[in-house]
Design a protein around this motif. Structure first.
Motif, PDB file in Angstrom:
ATOM      1  N   ASP A  98      15.880   0.471  11.625  1.00 32.71           N
ATOM      2  CA  ASP A  98      15.757  -0.551  12.668  1.00 32.71           C
ATOM      3  C   ASP A  98      17.117  -1.195  12.939  1.00 32.71           C
ATOM      4  OD1 ASP A  98      15.023  -3.200  13.978  1.00 32.71           O
ATOM      5  OD2 ASP A  98      13.021  -2.338  13.698  1.00 32.71           O
ATOM      6  N   TRP A  99      17.413  -1.463  14.209  1.00 38.96           N
ATOM      7  CA  TRP A  99      18.688  -2.083  14.569  1.00 38.96           C
ATOM      8  C   TRP A  99      18.765  -3.541  14.126  1.00 38.96           C
ATOM      9  CZ3 TRP A  99      18.613  -6.499  17.462  1.00 38.96           C
ATOM     10  CH2 TRP A  99      17.464  -6.752  18.212  1.00 38.96           C
ATOM     11  N   ASN A 100      17.612  -4.158  13.864  1.00 34.80           N
ATOM     12  CA  ASN A 100      17.559  -5.583  13.577  1.00 34.80           C
ATOM     13  C   ASN A 100      17.642  -5.830  12.064  1.00 34.80           C
ATOM     14  OD1 ASN A 100      16.082  -8.221  12.946  1.00 34.80           O
ATOM     15  ND2 ASN A 100      16.320  -8.362  15.167  1.00 34.80           N
ATOM     16  N   GLY A 101      18.646  -6.585  11.644  1.00 34.98           N
ATOM     17  CA  GLY A 101      18.844  -6.832  10.219  1.00 34.98           C
ATOM     18  C   GLY A 101      17.720  -7.615   9.577  1.00 34.98           C
ATOM     19  N   TYR A 102      17.092  -8.539  10.330  1.00 33.23           N
ATOM     20  CA  TYR A 102      15.979  -9.287   9.769  1.00 33.23           C
ATOM     21  C   TYR A 102      14.791  -8.378   9.474  1.00 33.23           C
ATOM     22  CZ  TYR A 102      18.373 -13.630  10.997  1.00 33.23           C
ATOM     23  OH  TYR A 102      19.286 -14.661  11.096  1.00 33.23           O
ATOM     24  N   VAL A 103      14.581  -7.395  10.339  1.00 38.38           N
ATOM     25  CA  VAL A 103      13.499  -6.434  10.097  1.00 38.38           C
ATOM     26  C   VAL A 103      13.796  -5.640   8.827  1.00 38.38           C
ATOM     27  CG1 VAL A 103      12.257  -4.423  10.983  1.00 38.38           C
ATOM     28  CG2 VAL A 103      12.919  -6.264  12.550  1.00 38.38           C
ATOM     29  N   ARG A 104      15.013  -5.148   8.704  1.00 37.98           N
ATOM     30  CA  ARG A 104      15.359  -4.351   7.521  1.00 37.98           C
ATOM     31  C   ARG A 104      15.240  -5.184   6.250  1.00 37.98           C
ATOM     32  NH1 ARG A 104      19.684  -3.323  10.817  1.00 37.98           N
ATOM     33  NH2 ARG A 104      21.216  -4.069   9.303  1.00 37.98           N
ATOM     34  N   LYS A 105      15.589  -6.455   6.344  1.00 37.52           N
ATOM     35  CA  LYS A 105      15.470  -7.350   5.194  1.00 37.52           C
ATOM     36  C   LYS A 105      14.012  -7.429   4.726  1.00 37.52           C
ATOM     37  CE  LYS A 105      16.169 -12.276   4.118  1.00 37.52           C
ATOM     38  NZ  LYS A 105      16.609 -13.571   4.701  1.00 37.52           N
ATOM     39  N   GLY A 106      13.096  -7.606   5.659  1.00 39.18           N
ATOM     40  CA  GLY A 106      11.680  -7.632   5.300  1.00 39.18           C
ATOM     41  C   GLY A 106      11.193  -6.302   4.776  1.00 39.18           C
ATOM     42  N   VAL A 107      11.720  -5.216   5.337  1.00 37.08           N
ATOM     43  CA  VAL A 107      11.291  -3.875   4.932  1.00 37.08           C
ATOM     44  C   VAL A 107      11.663  -3.593   3.478  1.00 37.08           C
ATOM     45  CG1 VAL A 107      11.781  -1.421   5.269  1.00 37.08           C
ATOM     46  CG2 VAL A 107      11.189  -2.851   7.228  1.00 37.08           C
ATOM     47  N   VAL A 108      12.899  -3.926   3.079  1.00 36.99           N
ATOM     48  CA  VAL A 108      13.288  -3.628   1.700  1.00 36.99           C
ATOM     49  C   VAL A 108      12.480  -4.480   0.716  1.00 36.99           C
ATOM     50  CG1 VAL A 108      15.608  -2.830   2.286  1.00 36.99           C
ATOM     51  CG2 VAL A 108      15.265  -5.224   1.706  1.00 36.99           C
ATOM     52  N   TRP A 109      12.181  -5.712   1.103  1.00 38.34           N
ATOM     53  CA  TRP A 109      11.340  -6.555   0.255  1.00 38.34           C
ATOM     54  C   TRP A 109       9.954  -5.938   0.102  1.00 38.34           C
ATOM     55  CZ3 TRP A 109       7.106  -9.912   1.629  1.00 38.34           C
ATOM     56  CH2 TRP A 109       6.718 -10.781   0.592  1.00 38.34           C
ATOM     57  N   ALA A 110       9.377  -5.476   1.199  1.00 37.71           N
ATOM     58  CA  ALA A 110       8.062  -4.849   1.143  1.00 37.71           C
ATOM     59  C   ALA A 110       8.083  -3.577   0.307  1.00 37.71           C
ATOM     60  CB  ALA A 110       7.566  -4.546   2.560  1.00 37.71           C
ATOM     61  N   LEU A 111       9.134  -2.786   0.448  1.00 40.87           N
ATOM     62  CA  LEU A 111       9.238  -1.554  -0.339  1.00 40.87           C
ATOM     63  C   LEU A 111       9.279  -1.863  -1.837  1.00 40.87           C
ATOM     64  CD1 LEU A 111      11.740   0.567   1.775  1.00 40.87           C
ATOM     65  CD2 LEU A 111       9.356   1.163   1.244  1.00 40.87           C
ATOM     66  N   SER A 167       0.847  -1.191   0.000  1.00 46.46           N
ATOM     67  CA  SER A 167       0.000   0.000   0.000  1.00 46.46           C
ATOM     68  C   SER A 167       0.878   1.234   0.000  1.00 46.46           C
ATOM     69  CB  SER A 167      -0.903   0.004   1.234  1.00 46.46           C
ATOM     70  OG  SER A 167      -1.558   1.246   1.376  1.00 46.46           O
ATOM     71  N   ILE A 168       0.494   2.242  -0.759  1.00 44.10           N
ATOM     72  CA  ILE A 168       1.253   3.485  -0.763  1.00 44.10           C
ATOM     73  C   ILE A 168       1.206   4.153   0.601  1.00 44.10           C
ATOM     74  CG2 ILE A 168       0.972   3.848  -3.239  1.00 44.10           C
ATOM     75  CD1 ILE A 168      -1.210   5.892  -2.593  1.00 44.10           C
ATOM     76  N   THR A 169       0.206   3.837   1.403  1.00 48.88           N
ATOM     77  CA  THR A 169       0.110   4.441   2.729  1.00 48.88           C
ATOM     78  C   THR A 169       1.177   3.891   3.682  1.00 48.88           C
ATOM     79  OG1 THR A 169      -1.498   2.799   3.517  1.00 48.88           O
ATOM     80  CG2 THR A 169      -2.376   4.774   2.457  1.00 48.88           C
ATOM     81  N   ALA A 170       1.777   2.766   3.331  1.00 47.38           N
ATOM     82  CA  ALA A 170       2.781   2.150   4.211  1.00 47.38           C
ATOM     83  C   ALA A 170       4.203   2.578   3.869  1.00 47.38           C
ATOM     84  CB  ALA A 170       2.677   0.628   4.131  1.00 47.38           C
ATOM     85  N   VAL A 171       4.396   3.255   2.743  1.00 49.34           N
ATOM     86  CA  VAL A 171       5.750   3.503   2.247  1.00 49.34           C
ATOM     87  C   VAL A 171       6.584   4.331   3.215  1.00 49.34           C
ATOM     88  CG1 VAL A 171       7.098   4.611   0.420  1.00 49.34           C
ATOM     89  CG2 VAL A 171       5.112   3.205  -0.162  1.00 49.34           C
ATOM     90  N   ASP A 172       6.052   5.428   3.705  1.00 50.78           N
ATOM     91  CA  ASP A 172       6.831   6.286   4.604  1.00 50.78           C
ATOM     92  C   ASP A 172       7.228   5.556   5.877  1.00 50.78           C
ATOM     93  OD1 ASP A 172       6.885   8.473   2.888  1.00 50.78           O
ATOM     94  OD2 ASP A 172       5.051   9.354   3.721  1.00 50.78           O
ATOM     95  N   ALA A 173       6.296   4.771   6.420  1.00 45.41           N
ATOM     96  CA  ALA A 173       6.605   4.028   7.645  1.00 45.41           C
ATOM     97  C   ALA A 173       7.659   2.957   7.384  1.00 45.41           C
ATOM     98  CB  ALA A 173       5.332   3.395   8.206  1.00 45.41           C
ATOM     99  N   LEU A 174       7.588   2.303   6.241  1.00 44.96           N
ATOM    100  CA  LEU A 174       8.593   1.301   5.892  1.00 44.96           C
ATOM    101  C   LEU A 174       9.965   1.943   5.728  1.00 44.96           C
ATOM    102  CD1 LEU A 174       6.501  -0.804   3.357  1.00 44.96           C
ATOM    103  CD2 LEU A 174       7.492  -1.678   5.489  1.00 44.96           C
ATOM    104  N   ILE A 175      10.014   3.087   5.058  1.00 40.68           N
ATOM    105  CA  ILE A 175      11.293   3.785   4.882  1.00 40.68           C
ATOM    106  C   ILE A 175      11.891   4.151   6.235  1.00 40.68           C
ATOM    107  CG2 ILE A 175      12.343   5.919   4.042  1.00 40.68           C
ATOM    108  CD1 ILE A 175      10.401   5.756   1.646  1.00 40.68           C
ATOM    109  N   ALA A 176      11.046   4.661   7.128  1.00 42.22           N
ATOM    110  CA  ALA A 176      11.534   5.021   8.458  1.00 42.22           C
ATOM    111  C   ALA A 176      12.109   3.810   9.185  1.00 42.22           C
ATOM    112  CB  ALA A 176      10.407   5.645   9.277  1.00 42.22           C
TER     113      ALA A 176
END
Length: 250
Positions: free
Chosen positions: A107-120, A94-103
């Motif tokens: 995250d200090w956790n690499g697994y979280v960032r891994k999921g975030v870039v995939w979602a982006l 969703s375009i509404t999630a993009v800013d929150a994902l970028i922010a």
């Protein structure tokens, strides 16, 4: 760069799969999909285990009603909840999630960032372009891997985003120390070039793939470069591949 997170990449083969491989899959043949109504309620549970399970459920369920709560869970105090929310937003882009994902790329956790870039990557939004380029340049290998793949989806955003994504992908294709990252760069360049006219940027990307085919020390990267060149169908590249095969180099 998040140097401390390099410890998260324990198995070089593990980064080749989907980010969703980190989550235990639901067996579609034996287990019915979770009830969306029940899972929506559990997203607000005071129990982090319940919040995590509910967020994971939306990796299998597409329901836009969950998006606001999943965005909120990106900042949950429990990293397993944040990971699950990121993957769920990748399944419910969703375009509404993009800013929150970028922010959440901070995250200090690499697994979280891994999921975030995939979602982006799945969100297909131009706002994600520069953050994904930065992740490709500076993050740990498991995150760079998926940043490379996400940049390959910039063709769905538009011509300008496609043009902007190609130079950093070429740089990582040539310089990244991790072969799996270089492989995904090769794949992404193939995706992007198929959408481009025959211009200078296109020619530069094809040259980089040919160079990788000939010079990269990793056979897997060479194979991915060849596959991308074959998909692009560039006549010069096809002739080069034919010549290398005749001479026994491929």
């Amino acid at each position: 760069m998040h140097d401390d997170d390099e410890r998260l990449v324990l198995d070089p083969d593990a980064v080749l799969g989907s980010p969703l491989d980190d989550l235990e899959a639901i067996d579609a043949d034996t287990t019915p999909k979770p009830d969306p109504e029940a899972m929506l309620q559990l997203l607000d549970s005071p129990d982090p285990q319940q919040r995590m399970l509910a967020a994971r459920a939306f990796c299998d369920i597409q329901d836009e009603r969950a998006i606001p709560q999943l965005i909120h869970l990106l900042r949950d105090r429990c990293p397993l909840v944040r990971v699950s929310a990121a993957y769920a937003l990748g399944r419910n882009p969703s375009i509404t999630a993009v800013d929150a994902l970028i922010a959440q790329l901070a995250d200090w956790n690499g697994y979280v960032r891994k999921g975030v870039v995939w979602a982006l990557g799945n969100c297909h939004d131009e706002r994600s372009l520069l953050p994904l380029i930065d992740a490709l340049k500076t993050d740990i290998a498991a995150v760079r891997l998926w940043a490379a793949s996400a940049l390959g989806q910039m063709a769905a955003v538009g011509y300008e985003a496609t043009i902007a994504a190609i130079p950093p992908l070429i740089e990582a294709l040539r310089r990244d120390p991790a072969a799996v990252v270089r492989s995904n760069c090769a794949w992404s360049l193939g995706q992007l070039c198929r959408e481009l006219p025959s211009n200078v940027v296109y020619a530069t990307a094809v040259d980089a793939l040919i160079e990788t085919l000939v010079e990269d020390p990793d056979l897997g990267v060479q194979a991915d470069a060849k596959a991308s060149l074959l998909k692009i169908g560039d006549s010069r590249a096809l002739q080069m591949i034919e010549t290398l095969e005749q001479e026994g180099f491929l």
